[in-house]
Write a protein that holds these residues in place. Structure first.
Motif, mmCIF file in Angstrom:
data_model
loop_
_atom_site.group_PDB
_atom_site.id
_atom_site.type_symbol
_atom_site.label_atom_id
_atom_site.label_comp_id
_atom_site.label_asym_id
_atom_site.label_seq_id
_atom_site.Cartn_x
_atom_site.Cartn_y
_atom_site.Cartn_z
ATOM 1 N N GLN A 155 -6.248 21.294 -19.407
ATOM 2 C CA GLN A 155 -6.072 21.523 -17.969
ATOM 3 C C GLN A 155 -7.209 20.897 -17.170
ATOM 4 O OE1 GLN A 155 -5.767 25.802 -17.653
ATOM 5 N NE2 GLN A 155 -3.528 25.729 -17.640
ATOM 6 N N ASP A 156 -8.450 21.042 -17.648
ATOM 7 C CA ASP A 156 -9.595 20.468 -16.936
ATOM 8 C C ASP A 156 -9.477 18.954 -16.836
ATOM 9 O OD1 ASP A 156 -10.712 22.942 -16.499
ATOM 10 O OD2 ASP A 156 -12.160 22.787 -18.154
ATOM 11 N N SER A 157 -9.089 18.308 -17.921
ATOM 12 C CA SER A 157 -8.922 16.849 -17.900
ATOM 13 C C SER A 157 -7.804 16.446 -16.950
ATOM 14 C CB SER A 157 -8.612 16.332 -19.304
ATOM 15 O OG SER A 157 -9.687 16.590 -20.164
ATOM 16 N N LEU A 158 -6.702 17.179 -17.002
ATOM 17 C CA LEU A 158 -5.574 16.879 -16.121
ATOM 18 C C LEU A 158 -5.925 17.134 -14.652
ATOM 19 C CD1 LEU A 158 -2.734 18.374 -18.315
ATOM 20 C CD2 LEU A 158 -3.058 15.944 -17.777
ATOM 21 N N LYS A 159 -6.715 18.166 -14.397
ATOM 22 C CA LYS A 159 -7.139 18.444 -13.018
ATOM 23 C C LYS A 159 -8.007 17.311 -12.486
ATOM 24 C CE LYS A 159 -6.813 23.452 -13.266
ATOM 25 N NZ LYS A 159 -7.556 24.728 -13.333
ATOM 26 N N LEU A 178 0.830 -1.210 0.000
ATOM 27 C CA LEU A 178 0.000 0.000 0.000
ATOM 28 C C LEU A 178 0.864 1.259 0.000
ATOM 29 C CD1 LEU A 178 -2.901 -1.078 2.348
ATOM 30 C CD2 LEU A 178 -3.110 -0.356 -0.040
ATOM 31 N N TYR A 179 1.975 1.237 0.733
ATOM 32 C CA TYR A 179 2.875 2.397 0.683
ATOM 33 C C TYR A 179 3.448 2.582 -0.717
ATOM 34 C CZ TYR A 179 2.797 3.616 5.627
ATOM 35 O OH TYR A 179 2.409 4.039 6.872
ATOM 36 N N GLU A 180 3.723 1.489 -1.413
ATOM 37 C CA GLU A 180 4.176 1.569 -2.807
ATOM 38 C C GLU A 180 3.086 2.202 -3.672
ATOM 39 O OE1 GLU A 180 6.949 1.185 -5.739
ATOM 40 O OE2 GLU A 180 7.288 0.370 -3.743
ATOM 41 N N ASP A 181 1.835 1.810 -3.425
ATOM 42 C CA ASP A 181 0.716 2.390 -4.168
ATOM 43 C C ASP A 181 0.564 3.883 -3.874
ATOM 44 O OD1 ASP A 181 0.168 -0.122 -5.203
ATOM 45 O OD2 ASP A 181 -1.377 -0.565 -3.719
ATOM 46 N N ILE A 182 0.728 4.254 -2.599
ATOM 47 C CA ILE A 182 0.636 5.670 -2.223
ATOM 48 C C ILE A 182 1.704 6.474 -2.952
ATOM 49 C CG2 ILE A 182 0.951 7.305 -0.317
ATOM 50 C CD1 ILE A 182 -0.293 5.051 1.509
ATOM 51 N N ALA A 183 2.921 5.939 -2.988
ATOM 52 C CA ALA A 183 4.007 6.639 -3.680
ATOM 53 C C ALA A 183 3.688 6.816 -5.161
ATOM 54 C CB ALA A 183 5.322 5.874 -3.503
ATOM 55 N N ALA A 184 3.140 5.789 -5.789
ATOM 56 C CA ALA A 184 2.788 5.876 -7.213
ATOM 57 C C ALA A 184 1.712 6.930 -7.439
ATOM 58 C CB ALA A 184 2.321 4.517 -7.724
ATOM 59 N N GLU A 185 0.720 6.977 -6.570
ATOM 60 C CA GLU A 185 -0.349 7.965 -6.706
ATOM 61 C C GLU A 185 0.201 9.382 -6.544
ATOM 62 O OE1 GLU A 185 -3.295 7.194 -7.717
ATOM 63 O OE2 GLU A 185 -3.256 5.046 -7.392
ATOM 64 N N GLU A 186 1.103 9.569 -5.591
ATOM 65 C CA GLU A 186 1.673 10.897 -5.359
ATOM 66 C C GLU A 186 2.573 11.326 -6.514
ATOM 67 O OE1 GLU A 186 0.791 13.082 -3.152
ATOM 68 O OE2 GLU A 186 -0.595 11.713 -2.180
ATOM 69 N N LYS A 187 3.302 10.386 -7.092
ATOM 70 C CA LYS A 187 4.127 10.712 -8.267
ATOM 71 C C LYS A 187 3.243 11.104 -9.438
ATOM 72 C CE LYS A 187 7.745 7.493 -6.930
ATOM 73 N NZ LYS A 187 8.377 6.212 -7.270
ATOM 74 N N ALA A 188 2.145 10.387 -9.630
ATOM 75 C CA ALA A 188 1.215 10.722 -10.713
ATOM 76 C C ALA A 188 0.592 12.090 -10.470
ATOM 77 C CB ALA A 188 0.135 9.648 -10.832
ATOM 78 N N ARG A 189 0.215 12.368 -9.224
ATOM 79 C CA ARG A 189 -0.370 13.672 -8.885
ATOM 80 C C ARG A 189 0.602 14.791 -9.236
ATOM 81 N NH1 ARG A 189 1.127 17.060 -5.709
ATOM 82 N NH2 ARG A 189 2.384 15.606 -4.497
ATOM 83 N N TRP A 236 2.488 19.220 -12.921
ATOM 84 C CA TRP A 236 3.499 19.793 -13.821
ATOM 85 C C TRP A 236 2.920 19.982 -15.219
ATOM 86 C CZ3 TRP A 236 7.428 15.721 -11.819
ATOM 87 C CH2 TRP A 236 7.926 16.134 -10.592
ATOM 88 N N LEU A 237 2.140 18.997 -15.691
ATOM 89 C CA LEU A 237 1.535 19.112 -17.015
ATOM 90 C C LEU A 237 0.518 20.254 -17.062
ATOM 91 C CD1 LEU A 237 1.051 15.329 -17.855
ATOM 92 C CD2 LEU A 237 2.721 16.898 -18.883
ATOM 93 N N ILE A 238 -0.259 20.407 -15.990
ATOM 94 C CA ILE A 238 -1.217 21.517 -15.902
ATOM 95 C C ILE A 238 -0.472 22.841 -16.010
ATOM 96 C CG2 ILE A 238 -2.771 22.755 -14.315
ATOM 97 C CD1 ILE A 238 -3.548 19.886 -13.240
ATOM 98 N N ASP A 239 0.649 22.938 -15.308
ATOM 99 C CA ASP A 239 1.424 24.175 -15.306
ATOM 100 C C ASP A 239 2.087 24.459 -16.658
ATOM 101 O OD1 ASP A 239 0.707 24.444 -12.642
ATOM 102 O OD2 ASP A 239 2.633 23.704 -11.880
ATOM 103 N N MET A 240 2.258 23.425 -17.477
ATOM 104 C CA MET A 240 2.953 23.578 -18.755
ATOM 105 C C MET A 240 2.041 23.979 -19.909
ATOM 106 S SD MET A 240 5.522 20.311 -18.593
ATOM 107 C CE MET A 240 6.027 20.462 -20.297
#
Length: 120
Positions: free
Chosen positions: A86-90, A59-70, A75-79
Motif C-alpha cells: 500500500q505504501d508503494s502504491l500510495k 497534454l490533455y492526453e497525458d492528463i487523462a493517462a495520469e488520472e487513469k493511472a491514479r 483500486w489496487l490500494i483498496d484491494m
C-alpha cells in the motif's frame, strides 16, 4: 515499479497457488515472466501512447493517462491489506497526481501563449 511488485508478490508462489488466484492461464502461457497486459488479458501495445502533434491536445492526453493511472493505483490500494505494498502504491498514486497537476499548469501556460507570436 508495478512489474517489480507483481514479481515480488508471486515469485515464491506455487503453481497451485497461482491457479487458485486465477493466474493459471498466465502461468501456462508465460511461466513466471512478466507479460504486460490489462486485467482482461489484452497485451500492452505502443499504440496506447497517443500523440496528435498539438501540444494542448497532447497534454490533455497525458492528463487523462495520469488520472487513469491514479485511479488504478487507488483500486489496487483498496484491494490489498499488505501495508508495504500500500505504501508503494500510495507513492505512485501521489506521483500521478503531481504529474497531472503539472500537465494542467502547462496547458494553461500554452493557452495564454497560443495567440502570441514568438520571435527568436
Amino acid at each position: 515499479m508495478i512489474a517489480t511488485m507483481v514479481y515480488k508478490l508471486t515469485k515464491d508462489a506455487t503453481v497451485e497457488q497461482l491457479k487458485a488466484v486465477g493466474l493459471g492461464d498466465h502461468y501456462a502461457n508465460h511461466d513466471r515472466a512478466l507479460f504486460y497486459q490489462n486485467a482482461s488479458g489484452v497485451p500492452w501495445t505502443a499504440s496506447y501512447i497517443a500523440a496528435k502533434g498539438d501540444p494542448i491536445a497532447d497534454l490533455y492526453e497525458d492528463i487523462a493517462a495520469e488520472e487513469k493511472a491514479r485511479a488504478t493505483y487507488q483500486w489496487l490500494i483498496d484491494m490489498t491489506d499488505d501495508v508495504d505494498l500500500q505504501d508503494s502504491l500510495k507513492y505512485l498514486r501521489e506521483r500521478e497526481i503531481v504529474h497531472s497537476l503539472r500537465f494542467r499548469e502547462a496547458v494553461e501556460i500554452l493557452k495564454e501563449k497560443q495567440d502570441q507570436r514568438i520571435y527568436f
